[in-house]
Motif scaffolding. Structure first.
Motif, PDB file in Angstrom:
ATOM      1  N   ALA A   6      60.384  67.417  84.120  1.00 20.67           N
ATOM      2  CA  ALA A   6      59.087  68.073  84.307  1.00 20.67           C
ATOM      3  C   ALA A   6      58.117  67.181  85.086  1.00 20.67           C
ATOM      4  CB  ALA A   6      58.484  68.447  82.953  1.00 20.67           C
ATOM      5  N   VAL A   7      58.091  65.883  84.768  1.00 20.40           N
ATOM      6  CA  VAL A   7      57.165  65.012  85.496  1.00 20.40           C
ATOM      7  C   VAL A   7      57.655  64.730  86.912  1.00 20.40           C
ATOM      8  CG1 VAL A   7      56.152  64.012  83.415  1.00 20.40           C
ATOM      9  CG2 VAL A   7      58.039  62.847  84.511  1.00 20.40           C
ATOM     10  N   LYS A   8      58.957  64.741  87.114  1.00 22.19           N
ATOM     11  CA  LYS A   8      59.483  64.599  88.475  1.00 22.19           C
ATOM     12  C   LYS A   8      59.062  65.782  89.341  1.00 22.19           C
ATOM     13  CE  LYS A   8      63.597  61.748  87.722  1.00 22.19           C
ATOM     14  NZ  LYS A   8      65.079  61.739  87.748  1.00 22.19           N
ATOM     15  N   LYS A   9      59.010  66.968  88.752  1.00 22.33           N
ATOM     16  CA  LYS A   9      58.572  68.157  89.493  1.00 22.33           C
ATOM     17  C   LYS A   9      57.123  68.050  89.934  1.00 22.33           C
ATOM     18  CE  LYS A   9      61.863  71.418  87.527  1.00 22.33           C
ATOM     19  NZ  LYS A   9      62.062  72.531  86.589  1.00 22.33           N
ATOM     20  N   ASN A  57      46.387  64.216  83.858  1.00 21.10           N
ATOM     21  CA  ASN A  57      46.299  65.316  82.899  1.00 21.10           C
ATOM     22  C   ASN A  57      47.500  66.247  83.009  1.00 21.10           C
ATOM     23  OD1 ASN A  57      43.785  64.501  81.807  1.00 21.10           O
ATOM     24  ND2 ASN A  57      42.740  65.380  83.562  1.00 21.10           N
ATOM     25  N   GLN A  58      47.933  66.518  84.235  1.00 21.10           N
ATOM     26  CA  GLN A  58      49.087  67.404  84.433  1.00 21.10           C
ATOM     27  C   GLN A  58      50.364  66.794  83.874  1.00 21.10           C
ATOM     28  OE1 GLN A  58      49.421  68.937  88.517  1.00 21.10           O
ATOM     29  NE2 GLN A  58      47.281  68.337  88.794  1.00 21.10           N
ATOM     30  N   VAL A  59      50.526  65.488  84.043  1.00 26.43           N
ATOM     31  CA  VAL A  59      51.720  64.809  83.515  1.00 26.43           C
ATOM     32  C   VAL A  59      51.739  64.897  81.994  1.00 26.43           C
ATOM     33  CG1 VAL A  59      52.844  62.556  83.240  1.00 26.43           C
ATOM     34  CG2 VAL A  59      52.072  63.299  85.500  1.00 26.43           C
ATOM     35  N   ILE A  60      50.613  64.657  81.352  1.00 27.26           N
ATOM     36  CA  ILE A  60      50.546  64.741  79.892  1.00 27.26           C
ATOM     37  C   ILE A  60      50.864  66.166  79.436  1.00 27.26           C
ATOM     38  CG2 ILE A  60      49.001  64.610  77.888  1.00 27.26           C
ATOM     39  CD1 ILE A  60      47.604  62.256  79.384  1.00 27.26           C
ATOM     40  N   ASP A  61      50.258  67.146  80.087  1.00 26.80           N
ATOM     41  CA  ASP A  61      50.509  68.544  79.712  1.00 26.80           C
ATOM     42  C   ASP A  61      51.968  68.935  79.931  1.00 26.80           C
ATOM     43  OD1 ASP A  61      47.883  68.885  78.924  1.00 26.80           O
ATOM     44  OD2 ASP A  61      47.250  69.823  80.809  1.00 26.80           O
ATOM     45  N   ALA A  62      52.549  68.503  81.058  1.00 28.58           N
ATOM     46  CA  ALA A  62      53.948  68.823  81.330  1.00 28.58           C
ATOM     47  C   ALA A  62      54.869  68.162  80.314  1.00 28.58           C
ATOM     48  CB  ALA A  62      54.326  68.384  82.747  1.00 28.58           C
ATOM     49  N   ALA A  65      54.525  70.006  76.966  1.00 35.01           N
ATOM     50  CA  ALA A  65      55.103  71.351  77.070  1.00 35.01           C
ATOM     51  C   ALA A  65      56.625  71.310  77.076  1.00 35.01           C
ATOM     52  CB  ALA A  65      54.594  72.043  78.330  1.00 35.01           C
ATOM     53  N   ASN A  66      57.192  70.147  77.409  1.00 34.01           N
ATOM     54  CA  ASN A  66      58.642  70.016  77.498  1.00 34.01           C
ATOM     55  C   ASN A  66      59.237  69.160  76.392  1.00 34.01           C
ATOM     56  OD1 ASN A  66      59.800  71.400  80.044  1.00 34.01           O
ATOM     57  ND2 ASN A  66      57.802  70.591  80.644  1.00 34.01           N
ATOM     58  N   GLY A  67      58.502  69.022  75.283  1.00 34.98           N
ATOM     59  CA  GLY A  67      59.110  68.404  74.110  1.00 34.98           C
ATOM     60  C   GLY A  67      58.551  67.078  73.665  1.00 34.98           C
ATOM     61  N   ALA A  68      57.713  66.416  74.449  1.00 36.93           N
ATOM     62  CA  ALA A  68      57.132  65.153  73.981  1.00 36.93           C
ATOM     63  C   ALA A  68      56.224  65.454  72.801  1.00 36.93           C
ATOM     64  CB  ALA A  68      56.346  64.473  75.099  1.00 36.93           C
ATOM     65  N   ASN A  69      56.425  64.740  71.706  1.00 34.99           N
ATOM     66  CA  ASN A  69      55.591  64.995  70.530  1.00 34.99           C
ATOM     67  C   ASN A  69      54.639  63.852  70.224  1.00 34.99           C
ATOM     68  OD1 ASN A  69      57.366  63.162  69.471  1.00 34.99           O
ATOM     69  ND2 ASN A  69      58.350  64.599  68.084  1.00 34.99           N
ATOM     70  N   GLN A  70      54.691  62.793  71.008  1.00 35.41           N
ATOM     71  CA  GLN A  70      53.717  61.710  70.896  1.00 35.41           C
ATOM     72  C   GLN A  70      53.425  61.181  72.291  1.00 35.41           C
ATOM     73  OE1 GLN A  70      54.949  58.652  68.182  1.00 35.41           O
ATOM     74  NE2 GLN A  70      54.374  59.861  66.410  1.00 35.41           N
ATOM     75  N   ILE A  71      52.149  61.030  72.576  1.00 33.59           N
ATOM     76  CA  ILE A  71      51.702  60.433  73.832  1.00 33.59           C
ATOM     77  C   ILE A  71      50.830  59.259  73.432  1.00 33.59           C
ATOM     78  CG2 ILE A  71      50.411  60.789  75.983  1.00 33.59           C
ATOM     79  CD1 ILE A  71      52.761  62.699  75.809  1.00 33.59           C
ATOM     80  N   ALA A 135      50.914  67.410  71.495  1.00 36.61           N
ATOM     81  CA  ALA A 135      51.432  68.779  71.550  1.00 36.61           C
ATOM     82  C   ALA A 135      50.930  69.622  70.396  1.00 36.61           C
ATOM     83  CB  ALA A 135      52.960  68.761  71.553  1.00 36.61           C
ATOM     84  N   ALA A 136      50.582  68.984  69.293  1.00 39.75           N
ATOM     85  CA  ALA A 136      50.157  69.726  68.102  1.00 39.75           C
ATOM     86  C   ALA A 136      48.640  69.841  68.002  1.00 39.75           C
ATOM     87  CB  ALA A 136      50.696  69.030  66.859  1.00 39.75           C
ATOM     88  N   SER A 137      47.925  69.573  69.089  1.00 44.04           N
ATOM     89  CA  SER A 137      46.473  69.619  69.066  1.00 44.04           C
ATOM     90  C   SER A 137      45.976  71.006  68.689  1.00 44.04           C
ATOM     91  CB  SER A 137      45.930  69.233  70.453  1.00 44.04           C
ATOM     92  OG  SER A 137      44.545  69.445  70.505  1.00 44.04           O
ATOM     93  N   PRO A 138      45.074  71.100  67.694  1.00 40.42           N
ATOM     94  CA  PRO A 138      44.582  72.405  67.272  1.00 40.42           C
ATOM     95  C   PRO A 138      43.695  73.077  68.322  1.00 40.42           C
ATOM     96  CG  PRO A 138      43.414  70.675  66.100  1.00 40.42           C
ATOM     97  CD  PRO A 138      44.513  70.017  66.903  1.00 40.42           C
ATOM     98  N   GLN A 139      43.119  72.303  69.240  1.00 50.57           N
ATOM     99  CA  GLN A 139      42.247  72.901  70.238  1.00 50.57           C
ATOM    100  C   GLN A 139      43.030  73.631  71.322  1.00 50.57           C
ATOM    101  OE1 GLN A 139      42.103  69.517  69.664  1.00 50.57           O
ATOM    102  NE2 GLN A 139      40.193  69.225  68.588  1.00 50.57           N
TER     103      GLN A 139
END
Length: 163
Positions: A6-9, A57-62, A65-71, A135-139
């Motif tokens: 996803a980040v390579k894309k 921001n796009q890298v974090i979101d991607a 969205a593709n399974g990372a559960n901790q940043i 990924a689990a952010s309530p906002q």
């Protein structure tokens, strides 16, 4: 693998994606009075260098969205620190010379040659932003990591002969 793809894309080259840790460990069941392996859990830590800050921001979101559960450990730094330090040093020396000339003029003496030089850096980077369970952010919504600005500060001390 999905996170990396996803980040390579988004245009992040392979050279800027590095596996920092890869762990596989057993899941144990102790219920039956004996130790029994019921499966395995894997964990991977990936470090991603983003050279275009507008992609952060796009890298974090991607990734989320593709399974990372901790940043975590989001850092902003200057890409060419040596160049920035050299530019800061040149400006600091120029300013120190002007200040010394002004002080000499005000006090009524003349400056000779520089007899001592010292410097001290005050780094204003990198700043770290820790984000856990992004990924689990309530906002919901998109990530808004703000890079702000970074400064290179150098303090220059010149000593002159007084003539």
């Amino acid at each position: 693998n999905k996170v990396v793809e996803a980040v390579k894309k988004l245009g992040i080259p392979s050279d800027d994606i590095k596996t920092q840790n890869y762990s596989v460990y057993p899941i144990q069941d102790y219920q039956s009075g004996t130790q029994k392996i019921t499966g395995y859990r894997a964990s991977t830590d990936v470090a991603i260098k983003i050279r275009k800050v507008e992609l952060a921001n796009q890298v974090i979101d991607a990734a989320t969205a593709n399974g990372a559960n901790q940043i975590g450990g989001v850092n902003f730094d200057i890409s060419d620190r040596t160049k920035a330090q050299n530019e800061a040093r040149a400006k600091a020396v120029e300013q120190a010379k002007k200040n010394a000339a002004q002080a000499a003029s005000t006090a009524g003496f003349k400056l000779g040659k520089i007899i001592n030089y010292s410097e001290r850096f005050e780094d204003q980077f990198p700043r770290e932003i820790n984000m856990r369970d992004a990924a689990a952010s309530p906002q919901g919504g998109k990530t808004q990591v703000e890079p702000g600005s970074s400064e290179v500060k150098i303090f220059v001390y010149l000593s002159y002969e007084v003539i």
